[in-house]
Motif scaffolding. Structure first.
Motif, PDB file in Angstrom:
ATOM      1  N   GLY A 196      -3.290  -3.002  -2.096  1.00  0.00           N
ATOM      2  CA  GLY A 196      -4.167  -4.141  -1.897  1.00  0.00           C
ATOM      3  C   GLY A 196      -3.873  -4.878  -0.608  1.00  0.00           C
ATOM      4  O   GLY A 196      -2.768  -4.807  -0.064  1.00  0.00           O
TER       5      GLY A 196
ATOM      6  N   ARG B 241     -10.990  -8.846   2.684  1.00  0.00           N
ATOM      7  CA  ARG B 241     -11.856  -7.677   2.827  1.00  0.00           C
ATOM      8  C   ARG B 241     -11.956  -7.237   4.286  1.00  0.00           C
ATOM      9  O   ARG B 241     -12.023  -6.041   4.579  1.00  0.00           O
ATOM     10  CB  ARG B 241     -13.245  -7.995   2.279  1.00  0.00           C
TER      11      ARG B 241
ATOM     12  N   ASP C 235     -13.109 -12.100  -0.378  1.00  0.00           N
ATOM     13  CA  ASP C 235     -14.205 -11.460   0.356  1.00  0.00           C
ATOM     14  C   ASP C 235     -14.654 -12.392   1.475  1.00  0.00           C
ATOM     15  O   ASP C 235     -15.592 -13.168   1.316  1.00  0.00           O
ATOM     16  CB  ASP C 235     -15.367 -11.149  -0.589  1.00  0.00           C
TER      17      ASP C 235
ATOM     18  N   SER D 100      -9.747   5.920  -0.134  1.00  0.00           N
ATOM     19  CA  SER D 100      -9.153   4.594  -0.290  1.00  0.00           C
ATOM     20  C   SER D 100      -9.398   4.011  -1.670  1.00  0.00           C
ATOM     21  O   SER D 100     -10.529   3.976  -2.151  1.00  0.00           O
ATOM     22  CB  SER D 100      -9.717   3.640   0.769  1.00  0.00           C
ATOM     23  N   SER D 101      -8.308   3.563  -2.293  1.00  0.00           N
ATOM     24  CA  SER D 101      -8.388   2.790  -3.534  1.00  0.00           C
ATOM     25  C   SER D 101      -7.785   1.409  -3.293  1.00  0.00           C
ATOM     26  O   SER D 101      -7.171   0.814  -4.180  1.00  0.00           O
ATOM     27  CB  SER D 101      -7.636   3.510  -4.661  1.00  0.00           C
ATOM     28  N   ILE D 102      -7.949   0.914  -2.084  1.00  0.00           N
ATOM     29  CA  ILE D 102      -7.409  -0.383  -1.697  1.00  0.00           C
ATOM     30  C   ILE D 102      -8.313  -1.504  -2.221  1.00  0.00           C
ATOM     31  O   ILE D 102      -9.537  -1.436  -2.083  1.00  0.00           O
ATOM     32  CB  ILE D 102      -7.289  -0.496  -0.164  1.00  0.00           C
ATOM     33  N   THR D 103      -7.716  -2.513  -2.811  1.00  0.00           N
ATOM     34  CA  THR D 103      -8.466  -3.680  -3.277  1.00  0.00           C
ATOM     35  C   THR D 103      -8.190  -4.864  -2.353  1.00  0.00           C
ATOM     36  O   THR D 103      -7.244  -4.846  -1.566  1.00  0.00           O
ATOM     37  CB  THR D 103      -8.054  -4.051  -4.710  1.00  0.00           C
ATOM     38  N   PHE D 104      -9.032  -5.890  -2.451  1.00  0.00           N
ATOM     39  CA  PHE D 104      -8.837  -7.103  -1.652  1.00  0.00           C
ATOM     40  C   PHE D 104      -8.967  -8.322  -2.556  1.00  0.00           C
ATOM     41  O   PHE D 104      -9.647  -8.292  -3.590  1.00  0.00           O
ATOM     42  CB  PHE D 104      -9.841  -7.175  -0.499  1.00  0.00           C
ATOM     43  N   GLU D 105      -8.295  -9.406  -2.153  1.00  0.00           N
ATOM     44  CA  GLU D 105      -8.296 -10.630  -2.955  1.00  0.00           C
ATOM     45  C   GLU D 105      -9.445 -11.560  -2.597  1.00  0.00           C
ATOM     46  O   GLU D 105     -10.040 -12.188  -3.464  1.00  0.00           O
ATOM     47  CB  GLU D 105      -6.959 -11.359  -2.767  1.00  0.00           C
TER      48      GLU D 105
ATOM     49  N   LEU E 118      -9.277  -4.918   5.142  1.00  0.00           N
ATOM     50  CA  LEU E 118      -9.500  -3.569   4.613  1.00  0.00           C
ATOM     51  C   LEU E 118     -10.347  -2.750   5.578  1.00  0.00           C
ATOM     52  O   LEU E 118     -10.016  -1.602   5.898  1.00  0.00           O
ATOM     53  CB  LEU E 118     -10.184  -3.659   3.248  1.00  0.00           C
TER      54      LEU E 118
ATOM     55  N   CYS F 257       0.830  -1.207   0.000  1.00  0.00           N
ATOM     56  CA  CYS F 257       0.000   0.000   0.000  1.00  0.00           C
ATOM     57  C   CYS F 257       0.866   1.259   0.000  1.00  0.00           C
ATOM     58  O   CYS F 257       1.860   1.339   0.723  1.00  0.00           O
ATOM     59  CB  CYS F 257      -0.918   0.022   1.219  1.00  0.00           C
TER      60      CYS F 257
END
Length: 232
Positions: free
Chosen positions: A177, A181, A209, A202-207, A184, A163
């Motif tokens: 990322g 989730r 859920d 936030s533009s954080i992604t997750f792998e 996050l 990040c």
């Protein structure tokens, strides 16, 4: 580390004793230009607070012969309005904080109780050591952006090494990322707790859920008969 009351409090405190007259309280507040004064006992333990709002209750209309249906709050105001000493005028018990109280906690107490000042007391003896005002708490938002960024990076690094953090005008921008989730959600919540943060972009992604999966796993299952037409 979160900023605490110790970082912003005033150690010079104008306080009055419980036996101080109404006139003495007014004089102290006018002389030192304060909106409230703690009331202390002989050992400087805080037993109440007198604010300018308490003093202005003297203006309540108390015409003799009036019959007024009053609730408990109104009756308390009228008792204060007839008070002659600090003990009779003050709001008690006083809401206090210690030097280790976080600024967020102090701000929450002020907002919840609609007050502008909090006496600071020693956690062991209860003796007054200072005063913190609403205007003091604003200093939490005066932190240099590099200090805010350092604290945010410390938080983010516990969740991901992927990040990037940027801080502008108190707004934290996050890109990168995390694995899950739930991480996050937890990370963003911690970032919000950093002193000086105005907003989080936030533009954080997750792998994975894992939040929806947990909700689905905990959902009640129907065990009754299938209605006509269902499952066909």
């Amino acid at each position: 580390m979160p900023m605490t009351v110790r970082d912003v409090m005033n150690r010079f405190v104008v306080a009055v004793e419980a036996t101080a007259s109404f006139a003495d309280v007014v004089t102290a507040m006018c002389r030192f230009h304060v909106g409230a004064v703690p009331v202390v006992d002989g050992e400087r333990r805080v037993i109440g607070m007198v604010s300018d709002s308490d003093l202005l209750l003297k203006d309540l209309d108390r015409r003799p012969g009036d019959v007024i249906i009053e609730g408990p709050s109104r009756r308390r105001e009228r008792r204060k309005a007839s008070g002659r000493t600090a003990a009779q005028i003050m709001s008690s018990p006083a809401i206090t904080v210690t030097e280790d109280t976080t600024l967020r906690r102090a701000a929450s107490l002020m907002q919840r109780n609609r007050i502008k000042e909090l006496p600071v007391v020693d956690g062991e003896t209860g003796r007054i050591t200072g005063l913190v005002k609403q205007s003091d708490l604003i200093r939490a938002f005066c932190r240099p952006p590099e200090d805010i960024r350092d604290d945010v990076v410390e938080v983010v690094s516990r969740y991901s090494r992927r990040c990037a953090v940027r801080v502008e005008d108190g707004i934290v921008h996050l890109v990168g990322g995390v694995a899950r989730r739930s991480q996050l959600f937890a990370m963003i919540e911690e970032v919000w707790q950093v002193d000086g943060v105005v907003d989080v972009d936030s533009s954080i992604t997750f792998e994975t859920d894992d939040v929806d999966r947990a909700v689905s796993a905990g959902a009640p299952r129907r065990t009754g008969p299938v209605e006509s037409g269902e499952g066909q």
